[in-house]
Design a protein around this motif. Sequence first.
Motif, PDB file in Angstrom:
ATOM      1  N   ALA A  53       5.418-134.948  50.194  1.00 57.43           N
ATOM      2  CA  ALA A  53       4.079-135.659  51.120  1.00 57.43           C
ATOM      3  C   ALA A  53       4.215-136.084  51.930  1.00 57.43           C
ATOM      4  O   ALA A  53       3.151-135.807  52.817  1.00 57.43           O
ATOM      5  N   VAL A  54       5.077-136.266  52.233  1.00 56.18           N
ATOM      6  CA  VAL A  54       5.463-136.875  53.302  1.00 56.18           C
ATOM      7  C   VAL A  54       5.578-136.388  54.477  1.00 56.18           C
ATOM      8  O   VAL A  54       5.210-136.217  55.857  1.00 56.18           O
ATOM      9  N   GLU A  55       6.177-135.629  54.266  1.00 52.33           N
ATOM     10  CA  GLU A  55       5.963-133.582  54.947  1.00 52.33           C
ATOM     11  C   GLU A  55       4.863-133.055  55.793  1.00 52.33           C
ATOM     12  O   GLU A  55       4.490-132.850  56.468  1.00 52.33           O
ATOM     13  N   ASN A  56       4.063-133.158  54.159  1.00 53.59           N
ATOM     14  CA  ASN A  56       2.657-132.417  54.937  1.00 53.59           C
ATOM     15  C   ASN A  56       1.952-133.688  54.710  1.00 53.59           C
ATOM     16  O   ASN A  56       0.573-132.533  54.846  1.00 53.59           O
ATOM     17  N   CYS A  57       1.596-134.325  55.459  1.00 56.37           N
ATOM     18  CA  CYS A  57       1.131-134.676  55.782  1.00 56.37           C
ATOM     19  C   CYS A  57       0.045-135.174  57.277  1.00 56.37           C
ATOM     20  O   CYS A  57       1.602-135.072  58.246  1.00 56.37           O
ATOM     21  N   PRO A  58      -0.482-134.733  57.407  1.00 58.80           N
ATOM     22  CA  PRO A  58      -1.046-134.038  58.699  1.00 58.80           C
ATOM     23  C   PRO A  58      -0.784-134.689  59.865  1.00 58.80           C
ATOM     24  O   PRO A  58      -0.871-135.098  61.694  1.00 58.80           O
ATOM     25  N   GLU A  59      -1.153-136.612  59.543  1.00 57.58           N
ATOM     26  CA  GLU A  59      -1.695-137.910  60.358  1.00 57.58           C
ATOM     27  C   GLU A  59      -0.043-138.307  60.045  1.00 57.58           C
ATOM     28  O   GLU A  59      -0.349-139.561  60.971  1.00 57.58           O
ATOM     29  N   ASP A  60       0.779-137.716  59.782  1.00 57.83           N
ATOM     30  CA  ASP A  60       2.359-138.958  59.149  1.00 57.83           C
ATOM     31  C   ASP A  60       1.843-140.400  59.206  1.00 57.83           C
ATOM     32  O   ASP A  60       1.785-141.259  59.170  1.00 57.83           O
TER      33      ASP A  60
END
Length: 71
Positions: free
Chosen positions: A50-57
Amino acid sequence: MKIPKIDIGKCAACGNCEAICPEVFEIGDDDKSHVITGDFSGLESCIEAAVENCPEDAISYEEEEGEEEEK
Ligand code: SF4
């Protein structure tokens, strides 16, 4: 223990984290993602995805430094 946290100011409610790891993340009525559990055992890889795929960091996943925060 590593704890996932969401920077509400950055979250764009895209839904990625909830789709990847619904045991941990849920988009609330405020259109922001929230961490909905305190038990992250066995969910490490799903949280990291989920962290890696969050576009907004917007998701951090780091060691908690202690029970109480010093101010
Ligand atoms: S993936 Fe990131 S921007 Fe998308 S809903 Fe989750 S925290 Fe918000």
